[in-house]
Structures are given as structure tokens and as C-alpha cells.
Enzyme design. Sequence first.
Site: not given
Length: 544
Positions: A276, A391
Site C-alpha cells: 500500500s 490493496d
Amino acid sequence: MGVLTGEPRSATVRSLRDSLLLRLSRERFESLLTIHPALTRRIACSLSDRLKQSNVRSFQRSGGAKTFAVLPAGEVAPTEAFIENLTRALNAIGPTRRITKAIVNQAVGSSDMTDPRVVRWLNEQEARFSFLVYETDLRRSAWTSRCIRQADRILSVARFGSNPELNDIECSLAKMALEFGEASCCHPRINLILVHPNTAFQPSGTPEWLAGRSVDKHYHVCGNSPEDFRRLAGTLAGKAVGLVLGGGGARGFAHIGAIQAIEEAGITIGSIGGTSQGALIAAQYAAGDTPSQIARDNRAFFCGNRFYKGDITLPIYSFLRGEASNKGLQEQFGNRYISDLRLPYFCVSNDLSRAKVIVHRNDLVWKAVRCSMGLPGLMPPIVENGSLIIDGGILNNLPVDVMRQQCVGPIIGVDVSAPVDLVTESEDRESLGFLDYLRNKLTGRKSRKAVPNVIEILMRTAALSSIHHRETSIKQCDLYICPPLSGYPVLGWRHIDQLVEIGYEYTREKLRHWPGNKALQVSGRNRKEPADEPMAAASSLAAY
């Protein structure tokens, strides 16, 4: 263990290179114990130490190589200057000797590379020196074969920008690997070293060099950069650090300060990866940006509202269209692939459709980072091969396990997720809606810890699985760093300067007490390093 218990050996041994095999029967072993009873205690202590090492992984463990065979790759190979600089860098870690055919002929008095005296003399050199660097011929020969048979690691050196086609020696290596088949682990690993002429290089087209080559890893170095050769030497010797950066929204800005503190401590970062926001900052550093450059670029992108500006949409797939972030990442990384980055890099995302973790090592940089940052709900997933990619923090917010597979040196993990977060002081409610939000605004309850908004709740939810497995990540790290960031919102982009400072100070303090680096020198953040001396004579550098 097998001799003591009378059971078959539990492990399989494969020879990486020419080795001496000694056989000790159980009868001979028992007679030795009778003659030297003190051996029993020594063996018991040794077994106890090994058991402890297996339960608590030691920082001192190293999977680095000791002997290197340097081969030419491609059309143009600056092997001589490369060996000179690598030998110099390895010598700073431990005594190193450069071995050439002429040196062997002079020492042994024989040009026959199958002569037992040659092997005996080479074994003696390995006992005397920490590292040996073998300079092979520029073509296939008996000496080149001997170097390969003596090497733990093969370094194929090429000048980046020249013809990437395989030469005769590489074709022979490829044939050898093909003959080994599934047992390919039984020959030395091959590392491709791509040498660039100046420090400002920005590689492009590395996949062309990797195509058709069976290499374990590849590295980019500048021919006249002491720093690049120090990093390469540390990586090959198993001394360079693998740095892992976790996800956490704006709190990820603390990674910038952590990197700065690690650099100031004189610790070499050999490879880097993340998830991320950590994937973004890791990619920026792997591309060659300094911590100050990374802070400047992120301040402009996130604090200048470019991240959200004109990107909000009806929440059919997500609150944002993702076009602004895509454009920003494309502007920053262009069409470079991960293999083009100056440092070995990876990031992780998740295949929502197939419920599995994806490790990006060969994709376009911008796309890999975008996949890793695709928080479901906030940003639309990337559609790839029929799957929805989201993600990476959902299943692996601190991918230390991935780094452990590729890094033989110590690993530092920087975790910016808080164990306890989003605690509210609002009264108990069974339902919440827009009117409650307006009531809080109108009554001035903003100063209190109100109920977090939907984005904060989504981001916290995405990281729950990884936070739940935090202890596993901590055990896999040689140094675990978790700065105190719970007071900062995950969307607090405007706090970038404070977050960088916290990451710097906290990491600096952790490094001060880290036993893994006993020679650590902690000094002021404005410390100036002495200028490096030229690494090679002008005549040597001309080869680049």
C-alpha cells in the site's frame, strides 16, 4: 543425529560445487568417543546450540556467498574494472583475493586445471580469505570451467546499453541449467550485473536483458560509484539489509523518516519492498530518490489535493474513480518495469476473485504500486485477467515473509499500523446516519473523538487480518520498528512533516540499541560523509 540415534539422516545434502565428502561410520564414531570422552559433552553442546538457533532465529545467520566467478555477459563486458571495484568493496567486509589464471599458474606451476594441486591450492586460498573473486577468460576454456566449479555464485557482467544477446559462455551456462532440470539448485546461482556509465542512470529496457537468461537475481550498478559497489558487496555477502514498509495511509509518511535514519546509521539497504503506502515509498526509494525527494513528491501529490481533485464519483464501484492516482503514478514512474529500478523491489496486492496474495516483481512499476494501494471502497479495483486486484494490506500488510524468501541478510520491518485505533468517545448508538454527522458538526463535537468516517473505517477493516497476525511478522524481523502514530488519522496527509519526523526519531532510537549493528554510529541528521576516493584508475574506468 543419525549416528547418535542409529536412524537414517533426516536431511538431504546437495553439492553446490566441487566438494570434499568425508565418511564416518558409526563404529569409528563410537571408538572416538571411547578414546576422547570429552567429545560427548562437546557434541551435546553443539546440538543444543543448533536447537536454540532453530527456535529463535539468530541475527548472525548468513546465507551469503564466499567465492564468485565473474563471467562476461552480452556483447560488451567490463569485467576487469568490475572485478577491481568489487574486490575493493568486499575487502572492506573481509579479506578478499582476486584469482586469475596467471596467479594459479605461478603458484602451482601447472596450467592443467584438472591437476589436484590446483584444487588443493584454491582450497587453501578459501581457508585463508573471507572471499575469493575468480576472473574467468572471456571465452569458454578449462580455466573458465574451473572457476565455475569453484564458485558459490556466478556473476554475469554486462555493459547496459550494449547488445543483450547471449554470448558463448552464457549459452553454455543455459545448457548446463537445462541439463540439471529440476535439480538446477545443484549448480551455482547466476546473478546478472548490469553496469552503467554514470550515477544518474535511469534504466529502461531491462526485461530485454532478462529474456532468455536463467538468472536468480539482477543488479544495476554504476561503474564509478563506491556506494553501488558497497551495496552490491554487502548483498552478495549476506550483510545488506532487506527493508519492508507496511501500509497505513498517511501514516506511511513515517517510512520516509525511517529510511533517512537507516541511511544516516550507515546501514546498507540491499533490497526493499512494501504494501500500500509502503509500496509507493519503497518504489520511490528503489528508483533512486532520496528521502528529501520522496517527501517533496508526496507532499505535492497528497497535500496539494491532487489525490482527490476531480476524482470523486458516485460510489458504484468506489468513492474515487482512481484516474487521478493512476495519472500521478504514471507521471512519476513512466513506463519503467520493476526490473528497471536501481534496487531489487517488490510489492504485494490481493486477488479478490481468487482470494490469494500477489507478489509483483516483473510488472510496470506504476501499475504494481496502484494495485497495492487499491483500498476497496475508496478506489476501484484493477481488473486483470478476469480478476479484481485490490490493496495488499488486507492479507499481508507487512510482507516480511516475502522479503525473507529473497534476502539472505538481516531484515528490518517498519509497521505504521496501530494495534489500537479509531476509539471513540461518542455515546452508545445502535444506528448512525447523516443527521448524526450534522449534529456533531453543529454542536461542536469535532474536538472529541467522534465516530470515524467511512474511509477510516474501511482502511482499518482492510488491515485487521494483518494486524491480527502481527506477532508472526515481528518474529520474522531482525529489527521490528513500530512508531507511535495512533494519534494521527490515516487520511491526515497534511501531517506529512510531523509523521516524517516521528519516523526518523523513533527509528534512530531503535537503531541506537539494536545489537544487530554493534558498530552503529548515531550522529546528527546533517552529518556529512567524507568524499569517497576514486574506485579505479581512469584506464580501468575507460572499460565502462
